[in-house]
Design an enzyme around this catalytic site. Structure first.
Site, PDB file in Angstrom:
ATOM      1  N   SER A 119     -50.378 -14.042  11.562  1.00  0.00           N
ATOM      2  CA  SER A 119     -51.379 -13.767  12.592  1.00  0.00           C
ATOM      3  C   SER A 119     -52.773 -14.170  12.136  1.00  0.00           C
ATOM      4  CB  SER A 119     -51.409 -12.266  12.909  1.00  0.00           C
ATOM      5  OG  SER A 119     -50.145 -11.831  13.320  1.00  0.00           O
ATOM      6  N   HIS A 140     -47.343 -19.699  15.809  1.00  0.00           N
ATOM      7  CA  HIS A 140     -47.671 -18.285  16.002  1.00  0.00           C
ATOM      8  C   HIS A 140     -47.230 -17.800  17.380  1.00  0.00           C
ATOM      9  CE1 HIS A 140     -50.945 -14.963  16.350  1.00  0.00           C
ATOM     10  NE2 HIS A 140     -49.850 -14.480  15.820  1.00  0.00           N
ATOM     11  N   GLU A 152     -49.533 -20.319  19.412  1.00  0.00           N
ATOM     12  CA  GLU A 152     -50.644 -21.055  18.797  1.00  0.00           C
ATOM     13  C   GLU A 152     -50.048 -21.953  17.709  1.00  0.00           C
ATOM     14  OE1 GLU A 152     -54.565 -18.182  19.138  1.00  0.00           O
ATOM     15  OE2 GLU A 152     -53.145 -17.698  17.551  1.00  0.00           O
ATOM     16  N   ASN A 190     -56.239 -13.610  18.111  1.00  0.00           N
ATOM     17  CA  ASN A 190     -56.512 -12.409  17.320  1.00  0.00           C
ATOM     18  C   ASN A 190     -57.974 -12.322  16.876  1.00  0.00           C
ATOM     19  OD1 ASN A 190     -53.981 -11.359  17.638  1.00  0.00           O
ATOM     20  ND2 ASN A 190     -53.154 -12.315  15.802  1.00  0.00           N
TER      21      ASN A 190
HETATM   22  N1  LIG Z   1     -46.363  -7.483  15.465  1.00  0.00           N
HETATM   23  C1  LIG Z   1     -46.992  -8.412  16.174  1.00  0.00           C
HETATM   24  O1  LIG Z   1     -47.506  -8.125  17.279  1.00  0.00           O
HETATM   25  C2  LIG Z   1     -47.093  -9.819  15.669  1.00  0.00           C
HETATM   26  C3  LIG Z   1     -47.395 -10.836  16.578  1.00  0.00           C
HETATM   27  C4  LIG Z   1     -47.449 -12.171  16.117  1.00  0.00           C
HETATM   28  C5  LIG Z   1     -47.249 -12.454  14.771  1.00  0.00           C
HETATM   29  N2  LIG Z   1     -46.981 -11.417  13.914  1.00  0.00           N
HETATM   30  C6  LIG Z   1     -46.766 -11.773  12.511  1.00  0.00           C
HETATM   31  O2  LIG Z   1     -45.360 -11.819  12.277  1.00  0.00           O
HETATM   32  C7  LIG Z   1     -45.092 -11.431  10.916  1.00  0.00           C
HETATM   33  C8  LIG Z   1     -44.097 -10.278  10.916  1.00  0.00           C
HETATM   34  O3  LIG Z   1     -44.636  -9.208  11.667  1.00  0.00           O
HETATM   35  P1  LIG Z   1     -43.698  -8.115  12.387  1.00  0.00           P
HETATM   36  O4  LIG Z   1     -44.540  -7.464  13.419  1.00  0.00           O
HETATM   37  O5  LIG Z   1     -42.384  -8.697  12.728  1.00  0.00           O
HETATM   38  O6  LIG Z   1     -43.528  -7.087  11.166  1.00  0.00           O
HETATM   39  P2  LIG Z   1     -42.354  -6.023  10.892  1.00  0.00           P
HETATM   40  O7  LIG Z   1     -42.972  -4.960  10.053  1.00  0.00           O
HETATM   41  O8  LIG Z   1     -41.667  -5.630  12.154  1.00  0.00           O
HETATM   42  O9  LIG Z   1     -41.304  -6.883  10.033  1.00  0.00           O
HETATM   43  C9  LIG Z   1     -41.641  -7.399   8.778  1.00  0.00           C
HETATM   44  C10 LIG Z   1     -40.357  -7.861   8.113  1.00  0.00           C
HETATM   45  O10 LIG Z   1     -40.715  -8.383   6.817  1.00  0.00           O
HETATM   46  C11 LIG Z   1     -39.797  -7.865   5.870  1.00  0.00           C
HETATM   47  N3  LIG Z   1     -40.474  -7.856   4.562  1.00  0.00           N
HETATM   48  C12 LIG Z   1     -41.399  -6.989   4.108  1.00  0.00           C
HETATM   49  N4  LIG Z   1     -41.774  -7.333   2.855  1.00  0.00           N
HETATM   50  C13 LIG Z   1     -41.085  -8.459   2.550  1.00  0.00           C
HETATM   51  C14 LIG Z   1     -41.017  -9.297   1.396  1.00  0.00           C
HETATM   52  N5  LIG Z   1     -41.765  -9.033   0.319  1.00  0.00           N
HETATM   53  N6  LIG Z   1     -40.173 -10.363   1.419  1.00  0.00           N
HETATM   54  C15 LIG Z   1     -39.413 -10.632   2.515  1.00  0.00           C
HETATM   55  N7  LIG Z   1     -39.420  -9.866   3.622  1.00  0.00           N
HETATM   56  C16 LIG Z   1     -40.244  -8.797   3.630  1.00  0.00           C
HETATM   57  C17 LIG Z   1     -39.464  -6.471   6.386  1.00  0.00           C
HETATM   58  O11 LIG Z   1     -38.253  -6.010   5.827  1.00  0.00           O
HETATM   59  C18 LIG Z   1     -39.350  -6.733   7.887  1.00  0.00           C
HETATM   60  O12 LIG Z   1     -38.065  -7.191   8.242  1.00  0.00           O
HETATM   61  C19 LIG Z   1     -46.434 -11.100  10.277  1.00  0.00           C
HETATM   62  O13 LIG Z   1     -46.914 -12.234   9.619  1.00  0.00           O
HETATM   63  C20 LIG Z   1     -47.308 -10.769  11.499  1.00  0.00           C
HETATM   64  O14 LIG Z   1     -48.678 -10.988  11.284  1.00  0.00           O
HETATM   65  C21 LIG Z   1     -46.873 -10.130  14.324  1.00  0.00           C
END
Ligand SMILES: NC(=O)c1ccc[n+]([C@@H]2O[C@H](COP(=O)([O-])OP(=O)(O)OC[C@H]3O[C@@H](n4cnc5c(N)ncnc54)[C@H](O)[C@@H]3O)[C@@H](O)[C@H]2O)c1
Length: 285
Positions: A119, A140, A152, A190
């Site tokens: 993000s 993204h 994005e 963001n």
């Molecule tokens: N939540 C949102 O609204 C959103 C939107 C767009 C992009 N993102 C981006 O997507 C990515 C994931 O976010 P999310 O919301 O799915 O988070 P989440 O917390 O739901 O999932 C994160 C995942 O990463 C895994 N994880 C944690 N530490 C790790 C490590 N060291 N090695 C490998 N895996 C690991 C966890 O087990 C989990 O499955 C982030 O980069 C976030 O910025 C999130």
């Protein structure tokens, strides 16, 4: 390049949603979770989501079986060796992401594209962990990936035109509208959204209005579909805090200084919907 096989690393909110979107678009998807439990829960989540669509008449039984058959959940990173594109969607922290990209660089074929769903973090920094920076970009997606129309597309310093064209073709095949953005913290959405969300928490802390009234005010006053505190819970408070911290580090703007209440909730393990509590309580829903 022609993308057919897509690897997704991270089975959280975003990884699971993107896996579903890509499988419905016809890609063969390998979803990597670190644990069997994570892999099984992602498969169960996909089955539940597709079943809902069948119930609502949006998908027929045959399509459900086809889509489910396109997704394979694995735990070993080496299972991604044959993928044409690997999209990383793990925790929003730079160190685990760079470590992962270094490993993927050793595992994936020479022609494969490695992309991040970050993000806010630097795509250039992630690309630097590989020997293929021209084949690294940001793709993204937004939350929920199954419903939000935007992607994005992030060009880092060394991203090649071919990589961007292939990544764009993938996102468009997933039915998304693609905008091109530079590799700067928060990109467009963001960078504009999170100062607003952070300031909503500061208004709550200052007692200007209570939680429900802050959300009602922005829904009724701006015609937003969700209030800011509901939206923070949907995004995940840990991810939100990481985004705001990254924006603050880049822009040094006081608007980006994280609201203490947000950090306190994260400290308490209240991460929003995904843990059952955040600004709201979801345990009874
Ligand atoms: N939540 C949102 O609204 C959103 C939107 C767009 C992009 N993102 C981006 O997507 C990515 C994931 O976010 P999310 O919301 O799915 O988070 P989440 O917390 O739901 O999932 C994160 C995942 O990463 C895994 N994880 C944690 N530490 C790790 C490590 N060291 N090695 C490998 N895996 C690991 C966890 O087990 C989990 O499955 C982030 O980069 C976030 O910025 C999130």
């Amino acid at each position: 390049m022609d993308i057919k096989r897509v690897g997704i690393v991270g089975s959280g909110i975003m990884g699971s949603g993107i896996a579903e979107v890509a499988a419905k678009a016809g890609f063969e998807v390998t979803l990597r979770s670190r644990t069997d439990e994570g892999a099984q829960s992602m498969v169960a989540g996909l089955e539940k989501s597709l079943a809902k669509q069948v119930d609502k008449g949006r998908l027929d039984d045959g399509e459900r079986t086809t889509v489910q058959g396109r997704v394979r959940a694995v735990t070993a990173l080496s299972e991604l060796a044959e993928c044409d594109l690997v999209l990383e969607s793990i925790v929003e922290e730079l160190a685990p992401k760079t470590e992962l990209f270094g490993e993927l660089d050793g595992i994936c074929g020479d022609g494969a594209i490695l992309a991040t769903n970050t993000s806010t973090l630097s795509v250039k920094a992630v690309a630097a962990a590989t020997n293929r920076p021209a084949q690294v970009c940001g793709i993204h997606f937004f939350n929920p990936a199954t419903a939000m129309p935007l992607v994005e597309l992030v060009r880092a310093d060394q991203t090649s035109d071919e990589t961007l064209a292939a990544a764009r073709a993938f996102a468009e095949a997933c039915g998304k509208t693609v905008v091109d953005v530079r590799d700067q913290a928060g990109f467009v959405v963001n960078a504009l959204l999170f100062p607003y969300l952070n300031n909503a928490v500061k208004l709550l802390e200052a007692g200007v209005a209570n939680r429900d009234d802050i959300d009602a005010a922005m829904k009724g006053g701006c015609n937003f579909p969700m209030g800011p505190l509901e939206l923070l819970d949907l995004v995940g408070l840990d991810t939100s805090l990481a985004i705001i911290e990254a924006l603050h580090a880049e822009f040094k703007d006081p608007n980006y200084e994280p609201a203490p209440m947000l950090a306190a909730l994260v400290q308490d393990g209240k991460l929003g919907r995904k843990t059952g509590a955040g600004f709201y309580d979801y345990s009874k829903k």
